[in-house]
Write a protein that holds these residues in place. Structure first.
Motif, mmCIF file in Angstrom:
data_model
loop_
_atom_site.group_PDB
_atom_site.id
_atom_site.type_symbol
_atom_site.label_atom_id
_atom_site.label_comp_id
_atom_site.label_asym_id
_atom_site.label_seq_id
_atom_site.Cartn_x
_atom_site.Cartn_y
_atom_site.Cartn_z
ATOM 1 N N GLN A 116 -82.339 9.099 -0.997
ATOM 2 C CA GLN A 116 -83.079 8.775 0.489
ATOM 3 C C GLN A 116 -82.506 7.600 0.989
ATOM 4 N N GLN A 117 -82.181 6.529 0.087
ATOM 5 C CA GLN A 117 -81.349 5.099 0.450
ATOM 6 C C GLN A 117 -79.957 5.580 1.239
ATOM 7 N N GLN A 118 -79.358 6.585 0.239
ATOM 8 C CA GLN A 118 -78.097 6.944 0.819
ATOM 9 C C GLN A 118 -78.194 7.439 2.125
ATOM 10 N N GLN A 119 -78.892 8.532 2.368
ATOM 11 C CA GLN A 119 -79.367 9.043 3.436
ATOM 12 C C GLN A 119 -79.550 8.204 4.651
ATOM 13 N N GLN A 120 -80.462 7.352 4.338
ATOM 14 C CA GLN A 120 -80.897 6.216 5.381
ATOM 15 C C GLN A 120 -79.497 5.349 5.663
ATOM 16 N N GLN A 121 -78.707 4.925 4.614
ATOM 17 C CA GLN A 121 -77.370 4.285 5.138
ATOM 18 C C GLN A 121 -76.685 5.080 5.801
ATOM 19 N N GLN A 122 -76.580 6.280 5.385
ATOM 20 C CA GLN A 122 -75.416 7.213 6.221
ATOM 21 C C GLN A 122 -76.191 7.297 7.553
ATOM 22 N N GLN A 123 -77.356 7.605 7.737
ATOM 23 C CA GLN A 123 -77.994 7.516 9.293
ATOM 24 C C GLN A 123 -77.735 6.474 9.958
ATOM 25 N N GLN A 124 -77.956 5.127 9.431
ATOM 26 C CA GLN A 124 -77.634 3.883 10.116
ATOM 27 C C GLN A 124 -76.151 3.617 10.405
ATOM 28 N N GLN A 125 -75.239 4.195 9.408
ATOM 29 C CA GLN A 125 -73.929 4.050 9.816
ATOM 30 C C GLN A 125 -73.661 5.236 10.868
ATOM 31 N N ARG A 129 -72.018 3.947 14.304
ATOM 32 C CA ARG A 129 -70.623 4.336 14.865
ATOM 33 C C ARG A 129 -71.178 5.133 16.228
ATOM 34 N N LEU A 130 -72.255 5.727 16.576
ATOM 35 C CA LEU A 130 -72.235 6.302 17.885
ATOM 36 C C LEU A 130 -72.408 5.117 18.760
ATOM 37 N N GLN A 131 -73.270 3.944 18.644
ATOM 38 C CA GLN A 131 -73.252 2.966 19.321
ATOM 39 C C GLN A 131 -71.896 2.206 19.677
ATOM 40 N N GLN A 132 -70.958 2.179 18.621
ATOM 41 C CA GLN A 132 -70.066 1.541 18.922
ATOM 42 C C GLN A 132 -69.161 2.608 19.761
ATOM 43 N N GLU A 133 -69.055 3.910 19.554
ATOM 44 C CA GLU A 133 -68.497 4.764 20.363
ATOM 45 C C GLU A 133 -69.137 4.806 21.850
ATOM 46 N N GLU A 134 -70.196 4.610 21.898
ATOM 47 C CA GLU A 134 -70.763 4.586 23.352
ATOM 48 C C GLU A 134 -70.362 3.267 24.075
ATOM 49 N N GLU A 135 -70.136 2.180 23.249
ATOM 50 C CA GLU A 135 -70.038 0.862 23.716
ATOM 51 C C GLU A 135 -68.362 1.017 24.110
ATOM 52 N N GLN A 136 -67.520 1.528 23.307
ATOM 53 C CA GLN A 136 -66.004 1.671 23.522
ATOM 54 C C GLN A 136 -66.059 2.699 24.829
#
Length: 881
Positions: A116-125, A129-136
């Motif tokens: 679950q922690q790994q899934q949460q970390q992956q979701q956060q990442q 990443r989506l936020q960075q792509e959106e900003e880019q």
């Protein structure tokens, strides 16, 4: 109450009680059922709820209910009622197996938690990443919009880009550094709406969607405030200044000031912002603007002066103290208004604040100086100053050059020009050349052609070439000034504009109408000076331009000189032959009376397709024929033997003869000058019906006026031809003005009776009906109207015919009629009568008492003027009412 909790080994808190089951507990109410058997997991929920909600009141709506806040309730006993008995393992093997199973469950739970922690970390990442792509993506889109803004070419495209930039919401997605740079780009592009929106967001101002509405700032709300760099908000102010939006500029300064005051340690705005606002307040101080809105202009100047007072700009707008540029901006505006009181007040403020004046300050004082002597005094302050950086610039020299020459301070002029060339070594040759062209034009415009030629010979002309005789006198005057200073001149490379300035001066000197205000000590004629100067131009390899040709053409007095000058210029020039060049050549031939060469050159223009419909080349030809007719109206056009055949004209691309196998020479050859003008006018009138509309335009009022003027010099025109041309012009929709009527009336020759009848029945009603508005003829507005000018020109034409008919009595009656019309006769009417009298025939009989009538005409037309030196010897008694 003391609450007791079960130990961790209790079956009530076994491994089967997962975290998810615990989280499902409702924190407010715990209900106990009637049945005695409750699952272990539910019991654990309740016990843990009692642990974490010990301060809450737990009630049940059924019979088994208790309040944990009640001291009489034993919570442990109540809980034990529902506690299941602990199972005892039958043997050690089973106990061991149970322990192993519990370990297995714990490991599974830990593994699930890790997953679950790994899934949460992956979701956060992934979200990051989506936020960075959106900003880019937003950044790329922003850059794309900005690059498109830098290449915008139309208002429609600019409007689209402004809307896209607004929808980007830059103030929400990007950092302050990016925002202030986008703000500068938007303001430079003229996007005022988005610029003000971004600036309000930075300053923490709440604003409505409309830019023009009042902005408010809520200082109680904790809104982040960021004051952009001076380059950003100054760019916005500059854009608003170009649009003359002083109100919005004042609004922005107030917001910036409020933001500066909210910051810890009050921040000051840059002084350039003050100077920009002052420049907007001073604005365009031309006479037309001042007259149109005197009150508003005066209020702006007063506000600008108030900001120069000590501490006012800082207190009002958090602006830095004014510098010398601030004072110079206001001084220039006050100098244009010629307000000495304001000028002295600003200079006093400048002195009180310890701001030292520079050369721009003195230039403003020179601009406001009322007399030439006052300008000389200001110049002496500059020259006698101990400040080494205070030296005259090009504007100073331009304003004091003429006063110095008129006072005979030639050595001062030479030293000042020498210092100007040698003071700043970073001055480019191009800037010095432009400055000297300005100096020469200033002298020529004021009639000081000798001074202009002397400066040209000493600073621009090669030492190997011969100088003008007037230059020698000029230099001797400079050497006669005893100041002990040796003048070492600096030689610059001349350009075409320098020669053109002198050519224009010699042309004005050659013009009898402009000679009165020009002075020269040279014994050489202006045409000879221009010819020698042109030879110098060739020797120094300076290429003439079209303006050079136009100036030289206007100075020639014979057809041979015109042809020779044209060929000389064509030998050393490489400019393209445009219609204005040919127009100057045709006009020059018409001026000297060579209509044959004028028609020959115009025919070449048709063949090489060099006609100008904008400036109407046909009107230029008709005007040349009219001028030639005034000198000799009986001469016959002979294009095959004229001087124009010797002209050097490039005939690379020649069109076919346009008029049904004939050219213009074939149509006009063998006719007199007035007859040729009438033939061309008829050809223009029938151009559409004969299919010549691509070559010949319809005649306009200028064409009719030129032909009528040509026919007026021809004998035997008769009233019929004059009236026919007048009706033809009105039928074709041409506006009948005073010049055309004057030429038409002159066509009547000495037939004053027919001219007066035509004036009463045809011409005068047309003049009065051409202006529909009612005007009081006694007012000044009537004297400025088109009707007044048309009436004056028409009456002058009638008086001219009266002079040719030797009828001063009718001329006197016409003068009285002018006064009844509200037109005051002047000396021009008398000159018109005398001009017609010089054209009268010798066999015309005199009217009785013609001398007395002419004397009365002189009295009625010649106004008394105490400054008129021609009337000083008059011994007559004049009654002035």
């Amino acid at each position: 109450m003391i609450m007791r909790f079960l130990p961790s080994s209790s079956p009530l808190i076994s491994s089967s009680s997962t975290a998810s089951s615990i989280c499902n507990v409702k924190p407010s109410i715990i209900q106990f059922p009637h049945t005695a058997t409750i699952p272990t997991s539910q019991t654990a929920k309740r016990l843990l709820a009692l642990k974490y909600l010990s301060s809450s009141r737990i009630k049940s709506t059924r019979d088994h209910e208790f309040d944990i806040m009640d001291d009489n309730v034993n919570v442990e006993e109540e809980v034990n009622k529902y506690r299941s008995k602990r199972r005892q393992p039958p043997d050690s093997r089973t106990a061991t197996r149970w322990v192993i199973e519990s370990i297995e469950k714990i490991l599974q739970q830990q593994q699930q938690q890790q997953q679950q922690q790994q899934q949460q970390q992956q979701q956060q990442q992934q979200r990051r990443r989506l936020q960075q792509e959106e900003e880019q993506g937003d950044g790329d889109k922003l850059l794309q919009i900005l690059y498109r803004i830098s290449k915008v070419r139309s208002k429609e495209e600019a409007q689209i880009l402004e809307n896209e930039l607004i929808h980007m919401r830059v103030e929400e997605k990007f950092s302050w550094d990016v925002q202030e740079r986008v703000l500068k780009v938007a303001s430079m592009a003229g996007f005022v709406k988005v610029s003000l929106q971004m600036l309000d967001s930075m300053l923490g101002v709440t604003t409505s969607t409309k830019v023009s509405q009042t902005h408010t700032m809520d200082e109680n709300v904790d809104v982040p405030v960021y004051i952009p760099s001076s380059m950003a908000y100054i760019s916005v102010l500059n854009r608003l200044r170009k649009w003359n939006r002083v109100d919005l500029m004042r609004d922005i300064l107030e917001k910036l000031s409020n933001a500066c005051k909210r910051k810890e340690g009050q921040q000051m705005l840059h002084v350039v912002a003050l100077n920009t606002y002052l420049a907007a307040l001073c604005g365009d101080q031309s006479q037309s603007v001042i007259m149109n809105d005197e009150m508003k202009s005066y209020e702006f100047i007063q506000e600008a002066i108030s900001l120069l007072e000590t501490g006012v700009a800082t207190e009002r707008y958090s602006l830095s103290n004014p510098d010398v540029m601030s004072f110079n901006t206001v001084l220039n505006a006050v100098a244009i208004r010629r307000n000495e009181t304001m000028m002295e007040h600003v200079m006093q403020l400048m002195q009180e604040q310890g701001v030292l004046p520079d050369v721009v300050t003195y230039n403003a004082m020179l601009k406001a100086a009322p007399t030439a002597d006052a300008k000389i005094l200001i110049l002496d302050k500059i020259l006698n100053s101990t400040d080494l950086d205070l030296v005259p610039d090009r504007y100073t020299i331009e304003m004091v050059l003429v006063p110095l020459v008129k006072q005979g301070r030639i050595a001062t002029v030479m030293r000042m020009l020498q210092s100007f060339c040698s003071y700043d070594h970073q001055k480019s040759q191009y800037s010095l050349q432009n400055a000297f062209s300005t100096f020469l034009l200033a002298l020529v415009k004021d009639g000081e052609i000798d001074a202009a030629r002397a400066i040209f010979d000493r600073f621009l002309l090669s030492p190997s070439l011969e100088q003008s005789d007037s230059t020698m006198d000029f230099v001797s005057m400079a050497q006669g000034e005893r100041d002990g200073t040796k003048i070492q001149l600096v030689l610059l490379k001349p350009i075409t504009r320098h020669f053109n300035a002198l050519f224009e001066g010699y042309r004005n000197l050659n013009d009898p109408y402009k000679y009165s205000h020009m002075t020269t000590s040279s014994s050489v004629s202006p045409r000879e000076h221009a010819r020698n100067l042109f030879h110098h131009m060739r020797a120094m390899n300076v290429s003439p331009d079209s303006f050079t040709l136009t100036l030289l053409m206007s100075m020639q007095n014979s057809t041979e000189e015109i042809t020779e000058t044209w060929n000389d210029i064509m030998d050393i020039s490489d400019f393209i032959l445009q219609p204005p060049v040919f127009h100057s050549l045709i006009t020059a031939y018409g001026k000297v009376g060579d209509a044959s060469s004028a028609c020959y050159v115009f025919n070449k223009m048709i063949l090489i397709d060099c006609l100008s419909h904008a400036s109407n080349s046909w009107c230029v030809l008709l005007s040349a024929l009219s001028k030639a007719s005034s000198s000799n109206s009986r001469e016959i056009i002979q294009c095959n033997t004229c001087s124009g055949n010797d002209l050097k004209i490039d005939m690379m691309n020649v069109n076919e003869k346009p008029f049904r196998g004939k050219d213009l020479v074939d149509l006009v050859d063998g006719y007199t000058f007035p007859q040729a003008a009438k033939i061309i006018l008829d050809l223009m009138s029938s151009s559409y019906s004969k299919g010549y509309k691509d070559i010949i335009p319809r005649p306009n009022s200028q064409a009719y006026c030129s032909v009528a003027s040509a026919l007026s010099h021809m004998d035997g025109v008769g009233p019929g031809l004059a009236m026919g041309m007048f009706k033809n012009a009105t039928v074709n929709g041409q506006r009948v003005d005073g010049r055309f009527l004057n030429a038409i009336i002159r066509c009547y020759g000495d037939n004053i009776t027919s001219a007066v009848d035509a004036w009463k029945n045809e011409f005068r009603p047309t003049v009065l009906n051409s202006f529909t508005e009612e005007i009081d003829r006694s007012s000044r507005n009537f004297q400025k109207s088109r009707v007044y000018k048309n009436l004056v020109a028409s009456y002058h034409g009638l008086i001219y015919v009266a002079g040719r008919a030797y009828r001063p009595d009718i001329a006197l009656r016409l003068v009285y009629a002018m006064r009844k019309e509200g037109v005051e006769p002047t000396e021009a009417a008398l000159n018109t009568y005398n001009s017609g009298a010089r054209e009268r025939k010798d066999d015309i009989a005199k009217v009785k008492l013609h001398g007395q009538y002419e004397n009365l005409l002189l009295v009625e037309c010649a106004k008394y003027d105490s400054k008129d030196k021609r009337r000083q010897a008059d011994q007559r008694i004049r009654i002035i009412l």
